[in-house]
Motif scaffolding. Structure first.
Motif, PDB file in Angstrom:
ATOM      1  N   TRP A   9       0.858  -1.185   0.000  1.00 22.16           N
ATOM      2  CA  TRP A   9       0.000   0.000   0.000  1.00 22.16           C
ATOM      3  C   TRP A   9       0.893   1.232   0.000  1.00 22.16           C
ATOM      4  O   TRP A   9       1.650   1.464   0.930  1.00 22.16           O
ATOM      5  N   ARG A  44      -5.987   5.597   9.644  1.00 22.17           N
ATOM      6  CA  ARG A  44      -5.794   4.160   9.382  1.00 22.17           C
ATOM      7  C   ARG A  44      -5.591   3.889   7.899  1.00 22.17           C
ATOM      8  O   ARG A  44      -4.781   3.046   7.524  1.00 22.17           O
ATOM      9  N   THR A  47      -1.878   5.041   7.200  1.00 22.57           N
ATOM     10  CA  THR A  47      -0.779   4.400   7.922  1.00 22.57           C
ATOM     11  C   THR A  47      -0.790   2.877   7.882  1.00 22.57           C
ATOM     12  O   THR A  47       0.235   2.263   8.173  1.00 22.57           O
ATOM     13  N   GLN A  48      -1.916   2.270   7.543  1.00 20.49           N
ATOM     14  CA  GLN A  48      -2.005   0.811   7.535  1.00 20.49           C
ATOM     15  C   GLN A  48      -2.495   0.326   6.183  1.00 20.49           C
ATOM     16  O   GLN A  48      -3.274   1.006   5.516  1.00 20.49           O
ATOM     17  N   LYS A  49      -2.069  -0.859   5.809  1.00 18.78           N
ATOM     18  CA  LYS A  49      -2.559  -1.455   4.570  1.00 18.78           C
ATOM     19  C   LYS A  49      -3.984  -1.946   4.827  1.00 18.78           C
ATOM     20  O   LYS A  49      -4.215  -2.735   5.734  1.00 18.78           O
ATOM     21  N   GLU A  51      -7.288  -4.083   4.720  1.00 14.33           N
ATOM     22  CA  GLU A  51      -7.639  -5.467   4.390  1.00 14.33           C
ATOM     23  C   GLU A  51      -8.755  -5.498   3.344  1.00 14.33           C
ATOM     24  O   GLU A  51      -8.769  -6.344   2.477  1.00 14.33           O
TER      25      GLU A  51
END
Length: 112
Positions: A9, A44, A47-49, A51
């Motif tokens: 990502w 989120r 900063t996060q891949k 799902e």
């Protein structure tokens, strides 16, 4: 040998290329394209891949940052080799611990 799919990502990198370093700077850009996310949701997302990804969110991110979904998401196919593990059937020999010995404490005579 097994094969699995890995995704990367790149939203944070693309934002940095556009001079956007705070996650909150993305909120008004997404709102221009009809996507209303909270500050926490955008944090989120950056900063996060994710799902699971909503296509309207991906489309709004791409429109706001002038990129394509393939710029945002990189797909890799990873092949993993099976590792052969040798089992040794030799005796434990010196690897076996010494047995524990339990001794009763010396008994003292009862006080009068």
């Amino acid at each position: 040998m097994s094969t699995r799919v890995e995704t990367l990502w790149h939203l944070r990198r693309i934002m940095a290329e556009h001079g956007l370093f705070k996650t909150t700077e993305l909120i008004p850009l997404l709102e221009q394209y009809g996507v209303h996310l909270s500050r926490e949701q955008v944090f989120r997302l950056v900063t996060q891949k994710p799902e699971r990804a909503n296509l309207s969110v991906i489309a709004a991110v791409c429109a706001a940052l002038g990129c394509t979904p393939s710029d945002l998401i990189e797909v890799r196919i990873v092949e993993e080799k099976a590792v052969a593990v040798e089992q040794t059937r030799t005796s434990l020999g010196t690897l076996r611990p010494a047995p524990a010995r339990i001794h009763r404490p010396p008994q003292t005579p009862p006080e009068r």
